[in-house]
Design an enzyme around this catalytic site. Structure first.
Site: not given
Ligand code: KE4
Length: 429
Positions: A240, A145, A268
């Protein structure tokens, strides 16, 4: 299940105001059932909910919290920055300081651009690789993801030549048409797809350690094979590291596995809990980004002074000793969870990299998304709620990674293991 009247009431009100009562779907407990817990405070490794119950936190804001919640150094840095203004919309020293700290830590980074989320980082990175190569196709992995990016919300079509199909309403097929899906940990499948799309692939985008199908480590040699295949096909390699960056090692997975990607996406941890994302890498690629080059990307709040201060306060307090602590805590939890599952004769795979861990209730090790989906999700849901009632907040999905912070103690880990064993006994009784 313990009732939580204040969370129940808040959830009811929230559902009348926001879709599903939440601002991000995974928080809604759809994968585990029940009512999401509303929190009001956090400190160190602990969360405190609207009914004043406390929990050892294994979500850690999905990995954004690494030093522990409300770390005094991070809070005072934010307060000091806020007193000087919350946003200038103009360059400031805080951006320079955090950029320097990050570039010094991550060997492949020569230039960086801050954005406001991981999604923005990956969105910009795929635009950049297309600008750099003049090619349109992006190869990603099932179960990885990369944020809510239209072209990356794609699921595999059938066969190797067909293209991604939309995995969300509202995403046109034309947008996912150039997204190719491969099987994680299967370099032969990647090679097959590259050969079937020779000269058309701009980049491979990969979670160097998968955290979004549960914790799936790269098999030995997998990342090295991606690097080799990218070089052979003149394809860019994008890590990523939104989740793994600055967590699995001081320099992230690139350092831990000794791989040099062409670009990295970050988020993060670098915001210390405030909204920050970033993308960066080779100078020749980043020089294509406006205002230097033709690839456009922008953001009103990018490089926000408070977020820069929080990120710097977090990163600059993460030294080698802290990473050794995270490794020790992770190993202790892994051993304890394994012991608990074996003790209760429950088939389980406990998979870990550093302070990221998952428990898959399945017979065989999990190396890719299909195998991750063999895990017993209903059993995880029951264990989740039993642990919640005991004061331990696991990710509300069997296909997510658990995260520890440097504030977790060995006593917290031991209590977690004890509660986990008791929960297994309860739910399989
Ligand atoms: P954000 O747009 O949520 O800051 O990051 C997206 C993203 C991009 N790449 C990786 C590897 C990620 O894990 C994420 C976001 N992770 C999720 C957890 N599975 C965030 C939790 C959520 O969607 O609320």
């Amino acid at each position: 299940m313990t009732n939580r009247p204040n969370s129940e009431a808040l959830y009811k009100e929230a559902c009348g105001l926001m879709p599903g009562g939440v601002n991000s779907p995974v928080r809604a407990f759809k994968a585990v059932g029940g009512t999401p817990v509303f929190f009001k405070r956090a400190k160190g490794a602990y969360l405190f909910d609207a009914d004043d119950r406390s929990y050892v936190d294994y979500v850690s804001s999905w990995g954004a919290i690494l030093l522990g919640h409300a770390d005094d150094r991070v809070v005072s840095a934010i307060s000091a920055a806020a007193a000087n203004g919350t946003s200038f919309g103009a360059p400031h020293e805080g951006e320079v300081r955090l950029a320097k700290e990050i570039i010094e830590r991550v060997e492949p980074l020569e230039r960086i651009r801050f954005v406001n989320s991981g999604t923005e980082a990956t969105l910009a990175a795929i635009r950049l690789v297309r600008a750099a190569t003049g090619r349109n196709k992006i190869l990603k992995f099932e179960g990885n993801y990369h944020g809510a990016v239209d072209s990356l919300l794609a699921k595999a079509g059938s066969g190797i030549a067909t293209f991604g199909l939309p995995d969300s309403a509202g995403v046109p097929k034309s947008i996912t048409h150039d997204t190719l899906l491969a099987k994680y940990n299967d370099a032969a499948n990647v090679e097959e797809i590259l050969n079937a799309n020779r000269g058309e692939v701009a980049a491979i985008l990969v979670e160097p350690v998968s955290g979004n199908m549960g914790l799936v480590p790269p098999k030995p040699g997998f990342l090295q094979a991606l690097r080799r295949l990218c070089d052979e096909h003149a394809v860019l390699l994008v890590f990523d590291e939104v989740m793994t960056g600055f967590r699995v090692a001081k320099g992230g997975a690139a350092e831990r596995f000794g791989i040099t990607p062409d670009l990295l996406c970050m988020g993060k941890v670098i915001g210390g809990g405030l909204p920050v994302g970033a993308y960066g890498g080779r100078k020749d690629l980043m020089d294509l980004v406006a205002p230097l080059g033709p690839m456009y990307q922008a953001g009103t709040l990018s490089g926000n002074p408070l977020a820069m201060a929080a990120g710097y306060a977090a990163l600059s307090n993460l030294d080698q000793e802290q990473y050794e602590t995270l490794e020790t805590l992770g190993a202790r939890l892994e051993a304890g969870l394994n012991q608990a599952c074996q003790g209760e004769s429950i088939a389980a795979q406990v998979q870990r990299v550093g302070s990221m861990i998952s428990v898959f209730f399945t017979e065989q090790p999990v190396n890719d998304f299909d195998e991750a989906n063999t895990t017993n999700k209903p059993l995880f849901g029951s264990v989740f709620h039993s642990m919640l009632d005991k004061g331990f907040y696991l990710p509300p999905s069997a296909l997510e990674a658990w995260f520890m912070t440097t504030s977790h103690t060995e006593a917290d880990i031991d209590r977690t293991v004890e509660a986990f064993a008791a929960s297994l006994r309860e739910v399989v009784a």
